[in-house]
Design an enzyme around this catalytic site. Structure first.
Site: not given
Ligand SMILES: *[C@@H]1O[C@H](CO)[C@@H](O)[C@H](O)[C@H]1NC(C)=O
Length: 311
Positions: A218-220, A228-229
């Site tokens: 997941k994006h932080s 994800a980033d």
């Protein structure tokens, strides 16, 4: 998912406890109230409060004396998924009267990274198997052996009887050579860009479909960097390298710079339009709404970057 059971045993008779919690990952965050545990248990039968704690990152727990708002103890612990833990708060009588907070594991947690590890190992195994097969096919001895096996009378007869193709035996020996089917027309450096693009795409689809709810897919939210980033920067990198490769070859073929600029402008324009009009958050919900349109979307950024690269 991503939770553990924590039972807080308050063995301090007459002292109510307030339990505060925070994630180690949360940068400079204030502690949140988790639960209050009353101190009106009996000796040998402490009052117990049960809470669910997050297991994604390490936890910081702080226990305060509710009446005096005084810190009783503070500890950091990394809980595991589906574990069952007890936090024992009690007096220890070793000369001075001290309070000890100990975490005891009642039931061991499961390894939540197991599916990811297995998927990774399976992927590695497939890659190794493909490399091994390619290596085998590149060996002359192995090829000869295969063609002999295929050209043996028995197989020949079977093939002939099933497919009815009498003139097969002579061709097969040459066809199984790897050079015959390897797409040698594609230069090596383009192929690696394609591979990288494939990996980035797979990752993008996986991340966009929730990434199995793992935090690193997941994006932080603000601080930190997850897999994800990295997807978007990878796409920009791929775009930059492909532009360099394709432009050099187009210019070498004698295309005018002016025409190239027109092409790039048109493509950037298309990317921005697709970003605004088609990949609108409301695309699935109904017609385009101007209140919710996202102008600096992903495709728009790519379009602008493409234009900038092209210049
Ligand atoms: C957790 O462990 C405690 C102590 O062993 C036990 O009493 C309780 O039933 C367990 N809870 C669950 C949900 O397994």
């Amino acid at each position: 998912m991503d939770q553990a059971l924590l039972l807080i045993h308050n063995e301090l008779l007459g002292t109510d406890l307030s339990v505060y919690w925070n994630s180690e990952r949360c940068y400079h965050c204030l502690l949140q109230v988790l639960v209050n545990v009353s101190g009106n248990g009996k000796p040998g039968k402490p009052s117990i409060a049960a809470v669910a704690v997050s297991t994604q990152h390490g936890s910081i727990l702080q226990l305060n004396d509710t009446s005096e708002e005084k810190e009783v103890c503070r500890l950091e612990y990394k809980f595991g998924e589906f574990g069952n833990y007890s936090l024992l708060v009690k007096h220890v009588h070793n000369g001075v009267n001290e309070i000890a907070c100990d975490v005891v594991v009642n039931e061991n947690p499961v390894d939540s990274n197991l599916p990811v590890s297995i998927a990774f190992l399976v992927g590695v195994a497939v890659v190794v198997a493909v490399c091994f097969l390619r290596f085998l096919l590149s060996l002359d001895d192995f090829n000869n052996w295969i063609s002999k096996a295929i050209n043996s009378r028995e197989t020949d007869r079977l093939i002939n009887s099933e497919l009815g193709s009498p003139s097969r035996a002579g061709q097969l020996g040459d066809d199984t050579r790897p050079e015959a089917w390897r797409p040698s027309a594609v230069p090596l450096r383009l192929r690696c860009v394609d591979t990288f693009r494939g990996i980035a795409l797979i990752l993008m689809v996986f991340v966009n479909y929730g990434g199995g709810k793992y935090w690193y897919f997941k994006h932080s939210s603000w601080n930190g960097l997850t897999v994800a980033d990295l997807v978007f920067p990878w796409f920009v990198f791929i775009m930059g390298s492909s532009i360099f490769l394709s432009m050099t070859s187009i210019l070498q073929r004698g295309c005018s710079k002016f025409r190239l600029l027109g092409k790039i402008t048109w493509r950037s324009f298309l990317l921005i339009c697709i970003g605004i009009f088609i990949v609108n958050p409301n695309y699935c919900l109904g017609p385009l709404s101007w209140d919710k349109v996202r102008i600096p979307g992903v495709l728009q950024r790519l379009g602008v970057t493409y234009f900038k690269f092209g210049m």
